[in-house]
Design a protein around this motif. Sequence first.
Motif, PDB file in Angstrom:
ATOM      1  N   ARG A   8       0.772   4.122  -2.862  1.00 37.56           N
ATOM      2  CA  ARG A   8       0.503   5.523  -2.504  1.00 37.56           C
ATOM      3  C   ARG A   8       1.605   6.433  -3.033  1.00 37.56           C
ATOM      4  O   ARG A   8       1.337   7.486  -3.611  1.00 37.56           O
ATOM      5  N   ARG A  43       0.823  -1.206   0.000  1.00 34.37           N
ATOM      6  CA  ARG A  43       0.000   0.000   0.000  1.00 34.37           C
ATOM      7  C   ARG A  43       0.862   1.263   0.000  1.00 34.37           C
ATOM      8  O   ARG A  43       0.533   2.247  -0.663  1.00 34.37           O
ATOM      9  N   THR A  45      -4.199   2.100  -5.665  1.00 30.88           N
ATOM     10  CA  THR A  45      -4.691   1.877  -4.300  1.00 30.88           C
ATOM     11  C   THR A  45      -5.571   0.633  -4.252  1.00 30.88           C
ATOM     12  O   THR A  45      -5.443  -0.202  -3.343  1.00 30.88           O
TER      13      THR A  45
END
Length: 193
Positions: A12, A8, A88
């Motif tokens: 990002r 993640r 995402t």
Amino acid sequence: MRAPVDFRHAARDTGAVIAGIRDDQLDWPTPSPEYTVGDLLDHMDGLSLEYALSARKSAPPPGVEEPPPADAGNLAVGWRERIPNQLTALAGAWANPAAWQGETVAGRVPLSASEAGMFALDEIIVHGWDLARSTGQHFNPDPRAVQACAEFLLEQPRSPELFGPAVPVDEAASPLDQLVGLTGRDPAWVPEI
């Protein structure tokens, strides 16, 4: 089976780089000589969807053919928001431990789900570096994810279809520079604009 890796943070960070790219930079070169910035964005647009399907062990919807070669001309409006959102969602799909189990398909190629997950993570990190380096942006992905990618690539047979020859990198270089070198990129590359 390889232990799941959380990407993640990488999604990002790469999404932030993408959101920071200006329109006038789309035709700039990247460390991958066959891609401009816009071409690479088109590639990221497609791969983010493809690898999310891999995590869910889903086939592309009926009638969807293999994507055409990456081309900035195919880049649809809204890419600055869409691609980061897709990254995402991709990271969220791979956050499910079941995504890493069994077999799946990535890029129309059958392989183990854990390999697909690592290839997805590698794509996010390395192309995030490509885009940041090409457009003069900062990029600092999670060191654990970078290390996991480097270890994975060292275990893989070298494939000229996937990577160019490894670029020698000093042992004292950062883990990101070492990963970039493993993928056939020169960590010292800068665009000639």
